[in-house]
Design a protein around this motif. Structure first.
Motif, PDB file in Angstrom:
ATOM      1  N   GLN A  21      39.563  45.090  44.739  1.00  0.00           N
ATOM      2  CA  GLN A  21      40.574  44.063  44.504  1.00  0.00           C
ATOM      3  C   GLN A  21      40.346  43.496  43.107  1.00  0.00           C
ATOM      4  O   GLN A  21      39.216  43.262  42.721  1.00  0.00           O
ATOM      5  CB  GLN A  21      40.474  42.928  45.540  1.00  0.00           C
ATOM      6  CG  GLN A  21      40.391  43.388  46.969  1.00  0.00           C
ATOM      7  CD  GLN A  21      41.586  44.239  47.387  1.00  0.00           C
ATOM      8  OE1 GLN A  21      42.719  43.975  47.002  1.00  0.00           O
ATOM      9  NE2 GLN A  21      41.324  45.273  48.162  1.00  0.00           N
ATOM     10  N   GLY A  22      41.440  43.258  42.400  1.00  0.00           N
ATOM     11  CA  GLY A  22      41.317  42.733  41.040  1.00  0.00           C
ATOM     12  C   GLY A  22      40.768  43.812  40.114  1.00  0.00           C
ATOM     13  O   GLY A  22      40.694  44.983  40.472  1.00  0.00           O
ATOM     14  N   TRP A  26      43.919  46.426  39.351  1.00  0.00           N
ATOM     15  CA  TRP A  26      45.165  45.750  38.988  1.00  0.00           C
ATOM     16  C   TRP A  26      46.011  46.596  38.052  1.00  0.00           C
ATOM     17  O   TRP A  26      47.223  46.511  38.056  1.00  0.00           O
ATOM     18  CB  TRP A  26      44.845  44.391  38.354  1.00  0.00           C
ATOM     19  CG  TRP A  26      44.964  43.290  39.346  1.00  0.00           C
ATOM     20  CD1 TRP A  26      44.532  43.332  40.632  1.00  0.00           C
ATOM     21  CD2 TRP A  26      45.564  42.023  39.150  1.00  0.00           C
ATOM     22  NE1 TRP A  26      44.808  42.138  41.236  1.00  0.00           N
ATOM     23  CE2 TRP A  26      45.444  41.317  40.359  1.00  0.00           C
ATOM     24  CE3 TRP A  26      46.177  41.396  38.073  1.00  0.00           C
ATOM     25  CZ2 TRP A  26      45.925  40.026  40.528  1.00  0.00           C
ATOM     26  CZ3 TRP A  26      46.642  40.099  38.238  1.00  0.00           C
ATOM     27  CH2 TRP A  26      46.526  39.430  39.444  1.00  0.00           C
ATOM     28  N   CYS A 105      40.072  41.320  33.527  1.00  0.00           N
ATOM     29  CA  CYS A 105      40.224  39.941  34.017  1.00  0.00           C
ATOM     30  C   CYS A 105      40.536  38.997  32.857  1.00  0.00           C
ATOM     31  O   CYS A 105      41.412  38.132  32.965  1.00  0.00           O
ATOM     32  CB  CYS A 105      38.943  39.456  34.697  1.00  0.00           C
ATOM     33  SG  CYS A 105      38.341  40.579  35.923  1.00  0.00           S
ATOM     34  N   VAL A 152      41.944  37.421  49.676  1.00  0.00           N
ATOM     35  CA  VAL A 152      42.682  38.682  49.472  1.00  0.00           C
ATOM     36  C   VAL A 152      43.839  38.749  50.466  1.00  0.00           C
ATOM     37  O   VAL A 152      44.986  39.040  50.096  1.00  0.00           O
ATOM     38  CB  VAL A 152      41.748  39.902  49.667  1.00  0.00           C
ATOM     39  CG1 VAL A 152      42.553  41.191  49.738  1.00  0.00           C
ATOM     40  CG2 VAL A 152      40.745  39.989  48.542  1.00  0.00           C
ATOM     41  N   ILE A 155      46.646  36.110  49.487  1.00  0.00           N
ATOM     42  CA  ILE A 155      47.577  36.434  48.395  1.00  0.00           C
ATOM     43  C   ILE A 155      48.486  37.601  48.775  1.00  0.00           C
ATOM     44  O   ILE A 155      49.638  37.652  48.363  1.00  0.00           O
ATOM     45  CB  ILE A 155      46.879  36.668  47.028  1.00  0.00           C
ATOM     46  CG1 ILE A 155      45.866  37.797  47.093  1.00  0.00           C
ATOM     47  CG2 ILE A 155      46.251  35.421  46.493  1.00  0.00           C
ATOM     48  CD1 ILE A 155      45.315  38.163  45.709  1.00  0.00           C
ATOM     49  N   TRP A 231      50.233  46.908  48.137  1.00  0.00           N
ATOM     50  CA  TRP A 231      50.635  46.282  46.874  1.00  0.00           C
ATOM     51  C   TRP A 231      51.597  47.185  46.107  1.00  0.00           C
ATOM     52  O   TRP A 231      52.633  46.737  45.617  1.00  0.00           O
ATOM     53  CB  TRP A 231      49.411  46.038  45.984  1.00  0.00           C
ATOM     54  CG  TRP A 231      48.675  44.763  46.258  1.00  0.00           C
ATOM     55  CD1 TRP A 231      47.403  44.651  46.722  1.00  0.00           C
ATOM     56  CD2 TRP A 231      49.154  43.425  46.077  1.00  0.00           C
ATOM     57  NE1 TRP A 231      47.065  43.328  46.854  1.00  0.00           N
ATOM     58  CE2 TRP A 231      48.110  42.549  46.460  1.00  0.00           C
ATOM     59  CE3 TRP A 231      50.343  42.872  45.643  1.00  0.00           C
ATOM     60  CZ2 TRP A 231      48.241  41.176  46.421  1.00  0.00           C
ATOM     61  CZ3 TRP A 231      50.472  41.489  45.600  1.00  0.00           C
ATOM     62  CH2 TRP A 231      49.431  40.663  45.986  1.00  0.00           C
ATOM     63  N   PRO A 251      50.521  42.652  40.599  1.00  0.00           N
ATOM     64  CA  PRO A 251      50.467  41.547  41.554  1.00  0.00           C
ATOM     65  C   PRO A 251      50.987  40.232  40.965  1.00  0.00           C
ATOM     66  O   PRO A 251      51.628  39.444  41.661  1.00  0.00           O
ATOM     67  CB  PRO A 251      48.976  41.440  41.901  1.00  0.00           C
ATOM     68  CG  PRO A 251      48.447  42.802  41.631  1.00  0.00           C
ATOM     69  CD  PRO A 251      49.194  43.281  40.442  1.00  0.00           C
ATOM     70  N   TRP A 275      43.266  34.574  42.936  1.00  0.00           N
ATOM     71  CA  TRP A 275      42.847  35.847  42.374  1.00  0.00           C
ATOM     72  C   TRP A 275      41.577  35.698  41.537  1.00  0.00           C
ATOM     73  O   TRP A 275      40.686  36.543  41.580  1.00  0.00           O
ATOM     74  CB  TRP A 275      43.988  36.437  41.542  1.00  0.00           C
ATOM     75  CG  TRP A 275      43.590  37.660  40.819  1.00  0.00           C
ATOM     76  CD1 TRP A 275      43.467  38.914  41.326  1.00  0.00           C
ATOM     77  CD2 TRP A 275      43.211  37.753  39.444  1.00  0.00           C
ATOM     78  NE1 TRP A 275      43.045  39.767  40.352  1.00  0.00           N
ATOM     79  CE2 TRP A 275      42.873  39.089  39.189  1.00  0.00           C
ATOM     80  CE3 TRP A 275      43.128  36.822  38.411  1.00  0.00           C
ATOM     81  CZ2 TRP A 275      42.472  39.525  37.951  1.00  0.00           C
ATOM     82  CZ3 TRP A 275      42.725  37.253  37.178  1.00  0.00           C
ATOM     83  CH2 TRP A 275      42.401  38.589  36.952  1.00  0.00           C
TER      84      TRP A 275
END
Lengths: 365, 371
Positions: A21-22, A26, A105, A152, A155, A231, A251, A275
């Motif tokens: 995740q992330g 992404w 990030c 998670v 969102i 997603w 996202p 996030w």
């Protein structure tokens, strides 16, 4: 830095789930769907295959060498010179993956949320926080992952509820590979994204019990892939195949679409906060792996200077990446390199573990 | 100084820096000019932007008309025009709250995509932002002074919200535009038209048909009624009746989304299956004079007429769309999704003009006898 033996298999499940995740995941849809739309999801198979391979090798190594941590065990498995070289390659790979992930990030924060904040300040802040979290050790991060998994889910539900009105199955169709040539790069990107699971070699020795750990990790990988697929399908169903391939932060774009009746809209701030909590833990795990592996390679006890020196070095490396396009170029080079490097490393660990097991009498401990 | 003190000071500095991060991007509410609506025009090779601004005062809880500003600028590009505006803006213009984009006729005829591109790339517009078309200059709409609303900045958004409440899918957002324009099979999009009646009143009337990023034509409100059989939703419609003693009835039609069906591949024939429940909500005086047992018979009679007239109207409007070559029905998208072999490698606009569309309207009249 010394791993404790207090990570449960349940926490390991959440760690694996959170690793997807992330961060790199992404930007993965952007790198995948541009040419082949929904059908390009097939390229996830290469990542899944690599992920399964990493988990299998990790579990096999763990069953043979439970008495020691990963990097020192390499000298036992492969002999000192080769063990050190392979150990160094692992450290470098962890560092490169962590830099890519952390820069992703920072790019989201700096490019989408805090536009006027100097990038250097953002990098320093992110590395300071992530460095501090990783300094506190694996246990703290493992506890946090349990909380983050709830985020998670939150969102994802938010995005689902907000976008369902605009979702159309027709936007996902037809399922066909229009450009087979473009599948190959997508396969590489997918493989690279899953290669983050290599940090499991660092985490595995910290498990308080290894029974059903491998199946738990596999399940977590499949669940996290499922979340990722949701997603991507959501984005494809809302934006269509062409537009999805031109959106880097999928996202976040979905968060911008959220409008539930007339009372909930413009939720990207809420979305970003949730996030950020996830990516900080995610990035801390990666940074911890780099630091821990370096400590093990240099055979040092937990050293403040070594840890923060490494954090500074990685922050400086991040500052050298000027924009997202350069990050993509770097990611592409690493993805190409890792396709050769990772199977080689895995084969060496597998062969070394097997030989080591035979030398010890062949029976798994 | 001891190394430990230096270390602590450094740490303190970093922590302070960390917690000051947000300050770099701080926005003071009462120092902002919040843009609610933007109008984009294109005339004589120049882009003209008109922005309706709300300048809130922290001391006042309510919004008065004194807090409203309309500001404009022009340039060779949208970016230029926006910069011109920022040179003379009374406060920092905050565009993240933009809710509606008005597109002038000049821009629609030139290239609508170019008008939106800069604002999209700057993340000023969301894909959820509503689009409205203006026949003439879009900036004039923002200059109108509607007396009907105390706070005219919300006039347009209230009009849109009311319309959306009544007719599902009646508004067009930027995402619809990009979905239609960037698809493998070129589609068209209908953008509701906003009309100024004098300087006092604004109203939604008809729409603009945009195909391949340019204006293909204007459509009236009656055309939209047929179009809304495709998108579904609820609509009030007054229908003249023949062969009954009653001259007209007002119908509340609850439409379901159109379901397409492929009838044959060669020649290409499709059927639009349209379903709706019809409630007679006005002028049902005929029913009042009848005994209950005859009402059912009357229902069937009215239903047949309603069905016949609506089917004819829908067929006529579909034909018009086919003649214009604008696939506003998203039929190409449907065919490409479910039967890609029928569309791939063929000239869709031509194919769309030639294909046969059969309309199958299924209606049922409900609760005729009830008030």
């Amino acid at each position: 830095m010394g791993s404790s033996k207090l990570i449960s298999t349940r926490e390991l499940f959440y760690i694996v789930l959170l690793l997807h995740q992330g961060g790199v995941f992404w930007v993965l849809p952007y790198l995948q769907v541009k040419e082949n739309g929904t059908a390009s999801l097939v390229s996830l198979l290469s990542g899944l295959l690599l992920g399964a391979l990493i988990i299998a090798v990790c579990a096999f190594w763990g069953s043979r060498c439970r008495e020691t941590t990963f990097i020192p065990s390499l000298t036992q498995l492969l002999g000192k010179p080769l063990g050190k070289i392979v150990g160094l390659l692992f450290v470098l790979f962890y560092a490169a993956f962590a830099v890519i992930s952390l820069y992703t990030c920072i790019e989201v924060i700096g490019g989408q949320l805090l536009l006027e904040t100097p990038r250097t300040l953002l990098i320093c802040t992110v590395f300071l926080l992530v460095g501090w979290l990783s300094w506190n050790g694996l246990e703290d991060m493992a506890r946090l992952t349990v909380l983050c998994v709830v985020l998670v889910a939150a969102i994802l539900l938010l995005a689902l509820a907000g976008s369902v009105e605009l979702f159309s199955v027709e936007n996902l169709l037809p399922l066909e590979l229009r450009s087979v040539d473009d599948v190959r790069p997508a396969l590489l990107h997918s493989t690279f994204a899953y290669s983050g699971l290599m940090i499991l070699f660092m985490i595995y020795p910290a498990l308080n019990q290894t029974r059903r750990a491998a199946s738990g990790m596999l399940l977590a990988m499949v669940v996290s892939t499922g979340i990722f697929v949701v997603w991507v399908l959501l984005a494809l169903g809302v934006f269509g195949q062409f537009s999805t391939g031109s959106m880097i932060w999928l996202p976040l774009e979905l968060a911008r679409m959220i409008r539930i009746s007339s009372f909930l809209e413009r939720t990207e701030a809420l979305f970003a906060v949730l996030w950020l909590a996830i990516v900080f833990v995610n990035s801390s795990l990666l940074l911890w792996s780099v630091s821990e592996s370096l400590h093990q390679l240099l055979e040092r006890q937990k050293s403040r200077w070594l840890h923060w020196g490494l954090v500074t070095l990685m922050a400086l490396a991040c500052m050298q990446i000027k924009d997202i396009l350069r990050m993509f170029a770097l990611e592409w080079q690493l993805a190409r390199g890792s396709v050769v490097l990772l199977p080689l490393l895995l084969v060496l660990v597998l062969a070394g573990s097997w030989l080591y097991g035979r030398r010890k009498g062949g029976a798994p401990q | 100084m001891k190394p430990s003190v230096i270390w602590k000071l450094l740490l303190l500095f970093c922590i302070t820096a960390a917690f000051c991060n947000g300050c770099w991007d701080k926005k003071e509410f009462n120092q902002l000019a919040i843009a609610q609506t933007i109008a984009i025009d294109y005339e004589d090779g120049q882009y003209q932007l008109t922005i309706q601004l709300l300048m809130p005062n922290a001391a006042e809880e309510t919004i008065s008309s004194e807090q409203m500003w309309v500001i404009d600028g022009q340039g060779d590009s949208v970016g230029d025009a926006l910069e011109q505006i920022s040179f003379c803006a009374p406060r920092e213009i905050y565009l993240e709250h933009l809710d509606i984009v008005l597109l002038g006729q000049g821009l629609l005829e030139h290239d609508m995509g170019q008008g939106l591109e800069f604002l999209m790339k700057q993340h000023v517009l969301r894909r959820r932002t509503s689009l409205l078309a203006v026949e003439g200059r879009a900036g004039d709409i923002l200059q109108a002074k509607p007396d009907l609303a105390d706070v005219d900045i919300f006039y347009l958004s209230n009009l849109l919200r009311d319309q959306k409440r009544r007719v599902k899918g009646s508004s067009t957002i930027i995402n619809d535009y990009y979905l239609a324009m960037n698809d493998t099979v070129p589609g068209a999009v209908v953008i509701p038209r906003i009309v100024a009646k004098g300087e006092k009143e604004l109203c939604l009337d008809g729409g603009a048909l945009v195909y391949q990023k340019e204006l293909a034509g204007w459509v009236d409100q009656q055309w939209l009624t047929s179009y809304h059989w495709i998108t579904g939703g609820r609509e009030i419609y007054t229908l003249p009746l023949e062969q009954t003693q009653q001259r007209a009835v007002t119908l509340d039609i609850h439409k379901k989304r159109c379901q397409w069906e492929l009838l044959s591949a060669e020649p290409l024939r499709v059927r639009a299956n349209l379903q709706g429940s019809i409630y007679i909500v006005e002028n049902d005086t005929l029913a009042e004079t009848l005994p209950l047992q005859q009402i059912e018979q009357l229902n069937r009679q009215v239903e047949t007429q309603v069905k016949q007239q609506l089917t004819e109207q829908i067929q006529k409007d579909f034909k018009q769309v086919q003649q214009q070559g604008c696939d506003v029905l998203r039929l190409g998208r449907w065919l490409y999704a479910w039967h890609p072999e029928l569309v791939r490698g063929r000239d869709w606009p031509q194919l769309f003009g030639e294909l046969e569309i059969e309309v199958n309207l299924e209606t049922e009249i409900e609760l005729y006898e009830l008030k």
